[in-house]
Design an enzyme around this catalytic site. Structure first.
Site, PDB file in Angstrom:
ATOM      1  N   SER A  76     -11.997   1.967  -3.041  1.00 18.54           N
ATOM      2  CA  SER A  76     -12.192   2.528  -4.379  1.00 18.54           C
ATOM      3  C   SER A  76     -13.610   3.004  -4.636  1.00 18.54           C
ATOM      4  O   SER A  76     -14.042   3.108  -5.784  1.00 18.54           O
ATOM      5  CB  SER A  76     -11.778   1.516  -5.453  1.00 18.54           C
ATOM      6  OG  SER A  76     -10.408   1.182  -5.334  1.00 18.54           O
TER       7      SER A  76
ATOM      8  N   GLY B  44     -12.186   2.496   3.348  1.00 23.57           N
ATOM      9  CA  GLY B  44     -11.157   1.665   2.746  1.00 23.57           C
ATOM     10  C   GLY B  44     -10.226   2.421   1.817  1.00 23.57           C
ATOM     11  O   GLY B  44     -10.398   3.613   1.531  1.00 23.57           O
ATOM     12  N   HIS B  45      -9.240   1.692   1.315  1.00 19.63           N
ATOM     13  CA  HIS B  45      -8.196   2.326   0.509  1.00 19.63           C
ATOM     14  C   HIS B  45      -8.728   2.839  -0.828  1.00 19.63           C
ATOM     15  O   HIS B  45      -9.626   2.276  -1.430  1.00 19.63           O
ATOM     16  CB  HIS B  45      -7.007   1.384   0.296  1.00 19.63           C
ATOM     17  CG  HIS B  45      -7.342   0.078  -0.374  1.00 19.63           C
ATOM     18  ND1 HIS B  45      -6.462  -0.968  -0.417  1.00 19.63           N
ATOM     19  CD2 HIS B  45      -8.449  -0.348  -1.006  1.00 19.63           C
ATOM     20  CE1 HIS B  45      -7.004  -1.974  -1.074  1.00 19.63           C
ATOM     21  NE2 HIS B  45      -8.213  -1.615  -1.432  1.00 19.63           N
ATOM     22  N   ASN B  46      -8.150   3.961  -1.257  1.00 23.06           N
ATOM     23  CA  ASN B  46      -8.451   4.595  -2.540  1.00 23.06           C
ATOM     24  C   ASN B  46      -9.865   5.151  -2.646  1.00 23.06           C
ATOM     25  O   ASN B  46     -10.328   5.472  -3.748  1.00 23.06           O
ATOM     26  CB  ASN B  46      -8.187   3.647  -3.710  1.00 23.06           C
ATOM     27  CG  ASN B  46      -6.710   3.376  -3.903  1.00 23.06           C
ATOM     28  OD1 ASN B  46      -6.204   2.377  -3.409  1.00 23.06           O
ATOM     29  ND2 ASN B  46      -6.013   4.269  -4.584  1.00 23.06           N
TER      30      ASN B  46
ATOM     31  N   GLN C  42       0.868  -1.189   0.000  1.00 25.72           N
ATOM     32  CA  GLN C  42       0.000   0.000   0.000  1.00 25.72           C
ATOM     33  C   GLN C  42       0.903   1.238   0.000  1.00 25.72           C
ATOM     34  O   GLN C  42       1.438   1.626   1.037  1.00 25.72           O
ATOM     35  CB  GLN C  42      -0.917  -0.021   1.218  1.00 25.72           C
ATOM     36  CG  GLN C  42      -1.710  -1.315   1.373  1.00 25.72           C
ATOM     37  CD  GLN C  42      -2.803  -1.482   0.341  1.00 25.72           C
ATOM     38  OE1 GLN C  42      -3.774  -0.723   0.314  1.00 25.72           O
ATOM     39  NE2 GLN C  42      -2.660  -2.478  -0.527  1.00 25.72           N
TER      40      GLN C  42
END
Length: 356
Positions: free
Chosen positions: A260, A240-242, A199
């Site tokens: 995302s 969460g990520h992005n 990450q």
């Protein structure tokens, strides 16, 4: 705690005063707890009957509220009692300013730059290369990673953790226990099992974002996780990520947003809503509490239920579910009638006739 006269309250709240303008008020209290020196407020008409049982010295009410006040109680009529109260509370209860400086027990890495007006509390740790802006406050036992940027007037309450490279815009507030910039949940299956996907992105909060206690916001995997200006995030939220969260979004407690996902400006996500990854929630959309969002939500739409669907449709579905027990009873009654007639010798419909 400060004191204001009723006339000063009316001026600050941009309201109209009814009653004694010289009355001194030294705090704000609910109707049932207020005394003669308190200001109280009524934001909804259903609470008007409680005004007559209150001992409050003055009360904030809507301009068009049809309510008769008890003898001796003053009123300040305003367009919106909640907005007026938001202006008044900081004046009645001003914050104690933090003394600038770095506490003797704090640990600063190489190349850390702390503005002369900033505060770093006891046992805080600030990683190398981090910059701390003017009047920023880093609470006790907070951990700030390497290469972070903390804007002017940011407040990090005790026990906050910022991983490396986190950026916070001006006036952000992060409450105790929040974790920003942790690795996203990314793994790739291979012959050896689950291989961790590095990450390498950042976690960025634009100006005026507030993050509740024990909330987690992951860093991007490739690219950044971004929370837009003015967004307010409650306690126990997972982003969460992005993810890309727009401006002035409201995210209520225990919401989970998978990686995302994009959330448009001004959207509202109700408590415990779950959002699938790689989808888009449009600007101004409303997601009901405990909704399960599995696909895109159009701008301005209101959805609820699981799976999330237009709110009115979800209400009809729920009403149908509630009606199921009675429908089952009726079905069983019909079965009893039909089967009961068959048992008494009703002729079977064989399609055959007797011969000559």
């Amino acid at each position: 705690m400060a004191e204001l006269t009723a006339a000063e309250v009316a001026r600050i709240a941009e309201g109209d005063l009814e009653g004694d303008g010289t009355l001194t008020l030294h705090g704000v209290a609910p109707l049932e707890e207020a005394g003669p020196g308190h200001l109280s407020f009524v934001a909804e008409a259903r609470y008007h009957p409680y005004i007559h049982a209150s001992r409050a010295g003055a009360v904030l009410v809507a301009r068009d509220a049809r309510v008769q006040l008890p003898a001796g109680m003053s009123a300040v009529r305003v367009d919106d009692p909640r907005r007026a109260l938001a202006r008044l509370l900081p004046l009645f209860y001003p914050e104690t300013p933090a003394a600038p400086g770095v506490h003797a027990t704090a640990v600063l890495g190489d190349g850390v730059v702390v503005a002369s007006t900033a505060t770093v509390g006891p046992y805080a740790v600030v990683g190398e290369g981090t910059r701390v802006g003017e009047r920023a406050r880093i609470g006790a036992q907070t951990v700030v990673g390497r290469g972070c940027e903390i804007g002017d007037d940011v407040v990090l309450h005790p026990h906050v953790t910022l991983y490396d490279g986190v950026r916070l815009g001006e006036r952000c507030i992060v409450h105790s226990g929040a974790r920003l910039g942790a690795d996203g949940f990314g793994y790739v299956p291979d012959a050896a099992g689950l291989r961790k996907m590095p990450q390498v992105g950042r976690c960025i909060l634009e100006a005026d974002v507030e993050v509740g206690a024990n909330t987690t916001i992951d860093r991007g995997s490739i690219g950044d996780t971004v929370v837009g200006r003015g967004t307010k995030i409650d306690n126990l939220v997972m982003i969460g990520h992005n993810c890309r969260i727009g401006r002035n979004v409201i995210i209520v407690s225990q919401v989970g947003i998978s990686g995302s996902t994009r959330v448009g400006d001004g959207a509202v996500l109700g408590g415990q809503a779950g959002v699938q990854g790689h989808i888009e929630i449009g600007a101004g959309a409303r997601v009901g509490g405990q909704a399960g969002v599995l696909g895109n939500v159009e701008a301005g739409a209101t959805v609820s239920g699981y799976p999330a669907r237009p709110h009115r449709e979800a209400l009809r579905v729920q009403a149908a579910v509630f009606a199921l027990p009675k429908l089952v009873q009726r079905l069983r009654a019909l079965e009893t009638i039909v089967l009961g007639r068959g048992a008494k010798g009703a002729p079977a419909a064989s399609g055959q006739t007797d011969g000559p």
